[in-house]
Design an enzyme around this catalytic site. Structure first.
Site, PDB file in Angstrom:
ATOM      1  N   LYS A   1      -5.870   9.168 -14.726  1.00  0.00           N
ATOM      2  CA  LYS A   1      -6.235  10.050 -13.608  1.00  0.00           C
ATOM      3  C   LYS A   1      -5.286   9.754 -12.455  1.00  0.00           C
ATOM      4  O   LYS A   1      -5.453   8.774 -11.720  1.00  0.00           O
ATOM      5  CB  LYS A   1      -7.677   9.828 -13.143  1.00  0.00           C
ATOM      6  CG  LYS A   1      -8.110  10.929 -12.162  1.00  0.00           C
ATOM      7  CD  LYS A   1      -9.136  10.506 -11.166  1.00  0.00           C
ATOM      8  CE  LYS A   1      -8.595   9.860  -9.940  1.00  0.00           C
ATOM      9  NZ  LYS A   1      -7.671  10.661  -9.116  1.00  0.00           N
TER      10      LYS A   1
ATOM     11  N   GLU B   1      -3.770  -2.195   7.215  1.00  0.00           N
ATOM     12  CA  GLU B   1      -2.649  -1.570   6.523  1.00  0.00           C
ATOM     13  C   GLU B   1      -2.460  -0.176   7.124  1.00  0.00           C
ATOM     14  O   GLU B   1      -3.334   0.681   6.999  1.00  0.00           O
ATOM     15  CB  GLU B   1      -2.975  -1.473   5.029  1.00  0.00           C
ATOM     16  CG  GLU B   1      -1.818  -0.981   4.216  1.00  0.00           C
ATOM     17  CD  GLU B   1      -2.175  -0.820   2.739  1.00  0.00           C
ATOM     18  OE1 GLU B   1      -3.237  -0.239   2.446  1.00  0.00           O
ATOM     19  OE2 GLU B   1      -1.382  -1.263   1.900  1.00  0.00           O
TER      20      GLU B   1
ATOM     21  N   GLU C   1      -4.906  -3.440  -8.283  1.00  0.00           N
ATOM     22  CA  GLU C   1      -3.676  -3.595  -7.481  1.00  0.00           C
ATOM     23  C   GLU C   1      -3.934  -2.861  -6.177  1.00  0.00           C
ATOM     24  O   GLU C   1      -3.958  -1.631  -6.153  1.00  0.00           O
ATOM     25  CB  GLU C   1      -2.478  -2.961  -8.202  1.00  0.00           C
ATOM     26  CG  GLU C   1      -2.161  -3.545  -9.558  1.00  0.00           C
ATOM     27  CD  GLU C   1      -1.522  -4.924  -9.485  1.00  0.00           C
ATOM     28  OE1 GLU C   1      -1.107  -5.328  -8.382  1.00  0.00           O
ATOM     29  OE2 GLU C   1      -1.444  -5.582 -10.530  1.00  0.00           O
TER      30      GLU C   1
ATOM     31  N   CYS D   1       2.729  -0.534  -0.700  1.00  0.00           N
ATOM     32  CA  CYS D   1       1.746  -1.617  -0.572  1.00  0.00           C
ATOM     33  C   CYS D   1       2.420  -2.935  -0.218  1.00  0.00           C
ATOM     34  O   CYS D   1       1.837  -3.784   0.438  1.00  0.00           O
ATOM     35  CB  CYS D   1       0.980  -1.758  -1.875  1.00  0.00           C
ATOM     36  SG  CYS D   1       2.078  -1.828  -3.295  1.00  0.00           S
TER      37      CYS D   1
HETATM   38  P1  NAD Z   1      -6.947   5.607  -2.764  1.00  0.00           P
HETATM   39  O1  NAD Z   1      -7.699   4.373  -3.068  1.00  0.00           O
HETATM   40  O2  NAD Z   1      -7.533   6.565  -1.802  1.00  0.00           O
HETATM   41  O3  NAD Z   1      -6.708   6.437  -4.114  1.00  0.00           O
HETATM   42  C1  NAD Z   1      -6.081   5.860  -5.244  1.00  0.00           C
HETATM   43  C2  NAD Z   1      -6.611   6.507  -6.493  1.00  0.00           C
HETATM   44  O4  NAD Z   1      -7.979   6.164  -6.639  1.00  0.00           O
HETATM   45  C3  NAD Z   1      -6.560   8.031  -6.480  1.00  0.00           C
HETATM   46  O5  NAD Z   1      -6.275   8.461  -7.782  1.00  0.00           O
HETATM   47  C4  NAD Z   1      -7.971   8.402  -6.076  1.00  0.00           C
HETATM   48  O6  NAD Z   1      -8.372   9.673  -6.529  1.00  0.00           O
HETATM   49  C5  NAD Z   1      -8.774   7.311  -6.769  1.00  0.00           C
HETATM   50  N1  NAD Z   1     -10.068   6.999  -6.174  1.00  0.00           N
HETATM   51  C6  NAD Z   1     -10.412   7.019  -4.859  1.00  0.00           C
HETATM   52  N2  NAD Z   1     -11.701   6.626  -4.725  1.00  0.00           N
HETATM   53  C7  NAD Z   1     -12.163   6.340  -5.966  1.00  0.00           C
HETATM   54  C8  NAD Z   1     -13.420   5.907  -6.483  1.00  0.00           C
HETATM   55  N3  NAD Z   1     -14.463   5.672  -5.690  1.00  0.00           N
HETATM   56  N4  NAD Z   1     -13.543   5.723  -7.823  1.00  0.00           N
HETATM   57  C9  NAD Z   1     -12.483   5.942  -8.645  1.00  0.00           C
HETATM   58  N5  NAD Z   1     -11.287   6.379  -8.218  1.00  0.00           N
HETATM   59  C10 NAD Z   1     -11.120   6.567  -6.893  1.00  0.00           C
HETATM   60  O7  NAD Z   1      -5.500   5.126  -2.333  1.00  0.00           O
HETATM   61  P2  NAD Z   1      -4.251   6.017  -1.976  1.00  0.00           P
HETATM   62  O8  NAD Z   1      -4.421   6.509  -0.595  1.00  0.00           O
HETATM   63  O9  NAD Z   1      -3.984   7.026  -3.052  1.00  0.00           O
HETATM   64  O10 NAD Z   1      -3.067   4.943  -2.075  1.00  0.00           O
HETATM   65  C11 NAD Z   1      -2.747   4.121  -1.052  1.00  0.00           C
HETATM   66  C12 NAD Z   1      -3.310   2.731  -1.292  1.00  0.00           C
HETATM   67  O11 NAD Z   1      -2.834   2.212  -2.516  1.00  0.00           O
HETATM   68  C13 NAD Z   1      -2.831   1.763  -0.242  1.00  0.00           C
HETATM   69  O12 NAD Z   1      -3.892   0.935   0.179  1.00  0.00           O
HETATM   70  C14 NAD Z   1      -1.782   0.933  -0.976  1.00  0.00           C
HETATM   71  O13 NAD Z   1      -1.554  -0.318  -0.435  1.00  0.00           O
HETATM   72  C15 NAD Z   1      -2.349   0.882  -2.329  1.00  0.00           C
HETATM   73  N6  NAD Z   1      -1.308   0.564  -3.317  1.00  0.00           N
HETATM   74  C16 NAD Z   1      -1.322  -0.663  -3.920  1.00  0.00           C
HETATM   75  C17 NAD Z   1      -0.327  -1.008  -4.832  1.00  0.00           C
HETATM   76  C18 NAD Z   1      -0.319  -2.331  -5.523  1.00  0.00           C
HETATM   77  O14 NAD Z   1       0.293  -2.428  -6.576  1.00  0.00           O
HETATM   78  N7  NAD Z   1      -0.963  -3.351  -5.010  1.00  0.00           N
HETATM   79  C19 NAD Z   1       0.672  -0.100  -5.121  1.00  0.00           C
HETATM   80  C20 NAD Z   1       0.664   1.129  -4.483  1.00  0.00           C
HETATM   81  C21 NAD Z   1      -0.349   1.456  -3.588  1.00  0.00           C
END
Ligand code: NAD
Length: 527
Positions: free
Chosen positions: A215, A424, A290, A323
């Site tokens: 997804k 962040e 992650e 991130c």
């Molecule tokens: P997000 O958590 O809003 O969304 C990420 C994914 O999770 C999307 O596909 C979203 O639809 C899904 N999602 C959201 N809520 C959910 C839930 N309750 N249950 C299941 N799935 C859910 O994050 P974002 O805004 O898309 O990405 C940015 C974040 O990702 C930042 O905090 C960044 O630091 C982090 N990030 C971490 C890494 C790493 O490897 N540590 C890498 C890239 C991004």
């Protein structure tokens, strides 16, 4: 487009990028492909890829994908529901019986074929990424697309070397340790480095013999759909890989709570990581996380001349939406004033422009929501926190009133109680703070909920190694030297518990089975 043409009906526009060569992966080269002709790739973006075919959604609503450079709709996708999730998980469950039994050589052959098709279709991926999340075209074609091929190659190497059946230790001939695929995996990814995160999950899942439902973020579904079509063209068996578009509340929650999903591999915010962990707990799923970061970049007085400028550039890369961005710059006091002046100059000289333009500028943020969040944090930095604004600030850069553009921003004289040092921000915003001693620098760096990547700049090799040991983060990058391919990527504390890449990335998807009474005279099979 193997097998694709018949079922793709509605189009989104791709620009003909030619076929940029991303074989050098992260070499940072800007690609000079031609953009004379616009072509239309026939793709029904409302469909999902389930059981080896593109299918219509069973239920669900529609969502417009917005191009963040111009705020126009570049595609419309479906957000799946329970029934779609059920169909995708069932397909993956059926495929598990045979794929989990496939040999290492079959998996390697498939992964090599995926790499070939990925490289040949890299222009499509670059354009999709650029349109959906705003990475400037050259950066999308080099770094963004390059991360995908980099990880595919790295997992091919990791699988080649991986032993799925091992002795426990020398002189234990009747013991065997077997590494076996965990089952159906739910892979949930964000939008900021779409191919990076998808490759880091899909490739080890395939390599370990798992089947999966991906997804992708609802903000960056287009590159994921091209990726799905690449797997189809490469000949991934039906049901082994499935793609469902959806949001967190819908497909994300349905996947993390589904009884037939053995593992969730998630990359995204700490907020969503916590929600997923709670929802997965009743089913005792393995959850690999992650999450976010707030990396410190510790610059000692004896650091290389370019350390500050490089640190700022790295913080602003991908418009600050990484991130592992070094967003807190801690500078030894004797070099602090000079560093602030250098950071200001670097920020003032950072060009911001449309994603569709060639060049080394940074593009917009991904969405209106992200824009509002970054503006609110800049505002907090100015008023509540009382930090000294030395570059950028509120509002959009001149001439870029449409699109989610922000001004590259630097705050100086910060302290660790400020929101801009703790949260962040996920935009091109750097917070700077002086320190006096090594101990103080370590304490400031470790005083955070996060622990993903920290950075050290110093000419003193012994000090560098001391800091590497004491910084509480999954990764430490020193003096601009990148970690090698196959090194594990992951965090401590609220940055998550997973490790992606290399052997560690493979082991995430494997169960460990201990066997007694093994007959070592029987020839090994191809595992
Ligand atoms: P997000 O958590 O809003 O969304 C990420 C994914 O999770 C999307 O596909 C979203 O639809 C899904 N999602 C959201 N809520 C959910 C839930 N309750 N249950 C299941 N799935 C859910 O994050 P974002 O805004 O898309 O990405 C940015 C974040 O990702 C930042 O905090 C960044 O630091 C982090 N990030 C971490 C890494 C790493 O490897 N540590 C890498 C890239 C991004």
């Amino acid at each position: 487009m193997a097998g694709g043409v018949a079922f793709f009906q509605y189009g989104f526009i791709f620009t003909n990028l030619g076929l940029p060569d991303v074989r050098d992966d992260l070499a940072g080269r800007l690609l000079n492909f031609s953009r004379q002709a616009r072509i239309q790739i026939p793709m029904n973006t409302r469909q999902f890829y389930i059981d080896g075919a593109w299918v219509n959604p069973l239920a669900g609503t529609e969502l417009d994908v917005i191009n963040p450079s111009n705020e126009t709709v570049c595609a419309t996708i479906s957000l799946g529901g329970e029934a779609d999730t059920q169909a995708a998980v069932e397909a993956a469950r059926r495929a598990f019986d045979s794929w989990s039994e496939s040999s290492k050589s079959q998996r390697l052959e498939l992964m090599n074929r995926i790499l070939e098709v990925y490289v040949s279709r890299s222009g499509e991926i670059a354009e999709a990424i650029s349109q959906e999340m705003g990475a400037p075209v050259d950066m999308a074609a080099s770094s963004q697309v390059g991360t995908g091929s980099y990880h595919i190659k790295a997992f091919i190497r990791a699988l080649e070397a991986f032993e799925f059946e091992r002795e426990l230790r020398p002189n234990t001939p009747n013991d065997r340790i077997l590494y076996q695929p965990i089952g159906v995996c739910g892979l949930i990814t964000p939008w900021n480095w779409p191919m990076n995160q998808i490759a880091l999950k899909v490739m080890p899942a395939l390599a370990s013999g798992c089947t999966m439902v991906l997804k992708p973020s609802e903000l960056s579904p287009l590159s994921a759909m091209v990726f799905a079509d690449i797997l189809h063209e490469a000949g991934v068996p039906a049901g082994v890989f499935n793609l469902l578009n959806g949001d967190g509340a819908g497909v994300g929650t349905a996947l993390s709570g589904h009884r037939d999903v053995a593992m969730i591999s998630f990359t995204g915010s700490s907020r969503a990581g916590i929600a997923i962990s709670k929802n997965a707990a009743d089913g005792l799923k393995r959850v690999s996380l992650e999450l976010g970061g707030k990396g410190a970049n510790i610059v000692f007085a004896d650091a290389a001349a370019e350390a500050v400028r490089d640190g700022v550039a790295r913080c602003f890369n991908n418009t600050g939406q990484s991130c592992n961005a070094p967003t807190r710059m801690l500078v030894e006091r004797s070099r602090y004033d000079e560093a602030v002046a250098q950071a200001k100059e670097q920020a003032d000289n950072t060009a911001v422009d449309l994603a569709e333009k060639h060049g080394s500028h940074i593009g917009p943020l991904v969405s209106q929501m992200q824009y509002d969040k970054v503006q609110a944090l800049i505002e907090r930095g100015i008023s509540d926190d009382g930090a000294r604004l030395v570059a950028g600030g509120l509002g959009k850069p001149e001439g870029l009133e449409t699109g989610y553009f922000v001004r590259p921003t630097v705050f100086a004289d910060c302290n660790n109680d400020m929101a801009i040092m703790r949260e962040e921000i996920f935009g091109p915003v750097l917070s700077m703070m002086p320190f006096d001693t090594e101990e103080e620098a370590i304490a400031i760096a470790n005083d955070t909920d996060y622990g993903l990547t920290n950075y050290v700049q110093t000419g003193d090799a012994a000090r560098a190694n001391r800091l590497a040991r004491r910084l509480r983060s999954g990764m430490v990058d020193m003096n601009g030297q990148a970690r090698s391919s196959g090194a594990p990527f992951g965090g401590f504390k609220h940055s998550g518990n997973g490790r992606e890449g290399g052997v560690w990335g493979l082991e995430e998807f494997l169960e460990v089975k201990a066997v007694g009474g093994w007959s070592s005279e029987i020839p090994e099979d191809s595992h």
